[in-house]
Design a protein around this motif. Sequence first.
Motif, PDB file in Angstrom:
ATOM      1  N   SER A 227       0.797  -1.225   0.000  1.00 43.88           N
ATOM      2  CA  SER A 227       0.000   0.000   0.000  1.00 43.88           C
ATOM      3  C   SER A 227       0.829   1.274   0.000  1.00 43.88           C
ATOM      4  CB  SER A 227      -0.927   0.011   1.227  1.00 43.88           C
ATOM      5  OG  SER A 227      -0.155  -0.010   2.426  1.00 43.88           O
ATOM      6  N   TYR A 228       2.106   1.195   0.400  1.00 43.04           N
ATOM      7  CA  TYR A 228       2.888   2.423   0.521  1.00 43.04           C
ATOM      8  C   TYR A 228       4.318   2.197   0.066  1.00 43.04           C
ATOM      9  CZ  TYR A 228       5.366   6.390   2.611  1.00 43.04           C
ATOM     10  OH  TYR A 228       6.160   7.492   2.812  1.00 43.04           O
ATOM     11  N   ILE A 229       4.715   2.946  -0.943  1.00 40.89           N
ATOM     12  CA  ILE A 229       6.089   2.948  -1.438  1.00 40.89           C
ATOM     13  C   ILE A 229       6.496   4.403  -1.608  1.00 40.89           C
ATOM     14  CG2 ILE A 229       7.660   2.272  -3.289  1.00 40.89           C
ATOM     15  CD1 ILE A 229       5.735   0.002  -3.967  1.00 40.89           C
ATOM     16  N   ALA A 230       7.654   4.774  -1.073  1.00 41.77           N
ATOM     17  CA  ALA A 230       8.116   6.153  -1.201  1.00 41.77           C
ATOM     18  C   ALA A 230       9.633   6.174  -1.218  1.00 41.77           C
ATOM     19  CB  ALA A 230       7.585   7.013  -0.058  1.00 41.77           C
ATOM     20  N   SER A 231      10.174   7.268  -1.736  1.00 36.72           N
ATOM     21  CA  SER A 231      11.624   7.452  -1.752  1.00 36.72           C
ATOM     22  C   SER A 231      11.910   8.939  -1.872  1.00 36.72           C
ATOM     23  CB  SER A 231      12.266   6.688  -2.915  1.00 36.72           C
ATOM     24  OG  SER A 231      11.770   7.164  -4.157  1.00 36.72           O
ATOM     25  N   GLY A 232      13.180   9.292  -1.665  1.00 34.66           N
ATOM     26  CA  GLY A 232      13.556  10.691  -1.777  1.00 34.66           C
ATOM     27  C   GLY A 232      15.042  10.877  -1.603  1.00 34.66           C
ATOM     28  N   THR A 233      15.461  12.133  -1.695  1.00 30.44           N
ATOM     29  CA  THR A 233      16.878  12.480  -1.546  1.00 30.44           C
ATOM     30  C   THR A 233      17.068  13.611  -0.543  1.00 30.44           C
ATOM     31  OG1 THR A 233      16.704  13.985  -3.442  1.00 30.44           O
ATOM     32  CG2 THR A 233      17.465  11.740  -3.885  1.00 30.44           C
ATOM     33  N   GLY A 234      16.061  13.854   0.299  1.00 32.37           N
ATOM     34  CA  GLY A 234      16.149  14.946   1.260  1.00 32.37           C
ATOM     35  C   GLY A 234      15.895  14.490   2.677  1.00 32.37           C
ATOM     36  N   GLY A 235      16.386  15.280   3.616  1.00 35.96           N
ATOM     37  CA  GLY A 235      16.161  15.004   5.026  1.00 35.96           C
ATOM     38  C   GLY A 235      17.429  15.169   5.837  1.00 35.96           C
ATOM     39  N   GLU A 236      17.274  15.158   7.153  1.00 38.58           N
ATOM     40  CA  GLU A 236      18.398  15.307   8.077  1.00 38.58           C
ATOM     41  C   GLU A 236      18.176  14.403   9.276  1.00 38.58           C
ATOM     42  OE1 GLU A 236      17.629  19.336   8.745  1.00 38.58           O
ATOM     43  OE2 GLU A 236      18.887  20.109   7.133  1.00 38.58           O
TER      44      GLU A 236
END
Length: 411
Positions: A227-236
């Motif tokens: 139900s949930y797939i996510a990704s990214g290149t930001g954050g700390e």
Amino acid sequence: MPQYDSQSYEFFGNLIDDEGNVNSIAMMSQGNKKEWPHSNTVYTFEEAGLIFNRLDQHEGPVVGGIGGIADVTTPVSIDYQPWKIAVADTPLGQPEQTMEMRVVSGTVGAVGAVYDITAVVPTGTSIGVDTEPTTLHVRAKDTTGIIQWGYGPNGFFPLWMFDGDSIDPTDLDIATRDQRGPIMDTYGGDIGAYLKATGDPMTGQGSHYYSMPLVEVEEWSVQRGSSYIASGTGGELFFDNLTETYNDSAAYIVQNGYHWTEFSVQLPDSKQGMLIAVTGQEDVGDLYYAMLGGAGSTQSKNGTLAPTSNWPQGAIHITPDPSSAWTSPNTCYVYELSYNVKLDASSTRPAADLVFTAVEKEQEIDAGDRPVYEGLFAYSGKLDGKSVNGYAWGEIQGTKPAAGHDTPPSC
């Protein structure tokens, strides 16, 4: 490590996905030394946990974890060259579960070191409830180096002060040394000056506390069920390592109403971080701490960074906003979700005037029958006369509900 009663490692902070949504995350591994009842056999109980919260969904966090007797029921490995912590479990009839933190480039604690954080565990609204298989991967680079918070020549980090009165006189009658009087009256609230002058070991009263306050996320991905797939290149991320040793007085205090409100603050523009908190317990009263470190810190002989500023008792003012009180619909505990923090200036430390506000109300964790509010706060205000804003990780012990109002939905 066998010489400590407790040792923990934790990454926590925010992950920003490709759509710009902000998520909060915490992953930890903690070993607690225990003794089998009626025996002299000592073992280490391992607790590894994951918290992931899609803040834009307003549904609260999902949690998962692995727990058991280290290297008996739960394989645990800690390596130092290169640094790696790995915890595993294979429940009967289920796939293997793993949680791991490791250095993939550079040296642990050094600026520029790159870390991988991975977890393959079921997560649910609480441990074992509505679970779905979850896979998480984060890669992040440290930008500050590791800070050893604390005071005195050994960087010790006390969490309470004694006033000379015996504690728990009915059962244990544990004698204490008056520390609060000299710290406040002779040393102006400066715990570091007290430790340097007296050599008081403050045995069992705190920890050695290390942090990397600004570990910048390079890439991350998560999948929970289908139900949930996510990704990214930001954050700390913020990283903590604590080691603690207990005695009878410490065991009594932490098991009898010990509480705290703490903010781990990230200052990405200046490449710094802060710890700001108040702790308390009925027998020992309150203790405040506020420290700043990172860029501009001097390096100690052990390679860690020393805080650039350390505020004394009396110069730290942490005030909850009563209008921000929130009652958890899950536990009936009450939490204030906005705080004003003022730190007084001197010739050696800057002034600060900051407001911390929870990014989302639903961030309570109720694992192991110990409700705690643990999640992402936004802050803004002034530090050394300059405007600052960003994220902090908050951990708050709420107010226990009154009898008769302690069972949802009748809070």
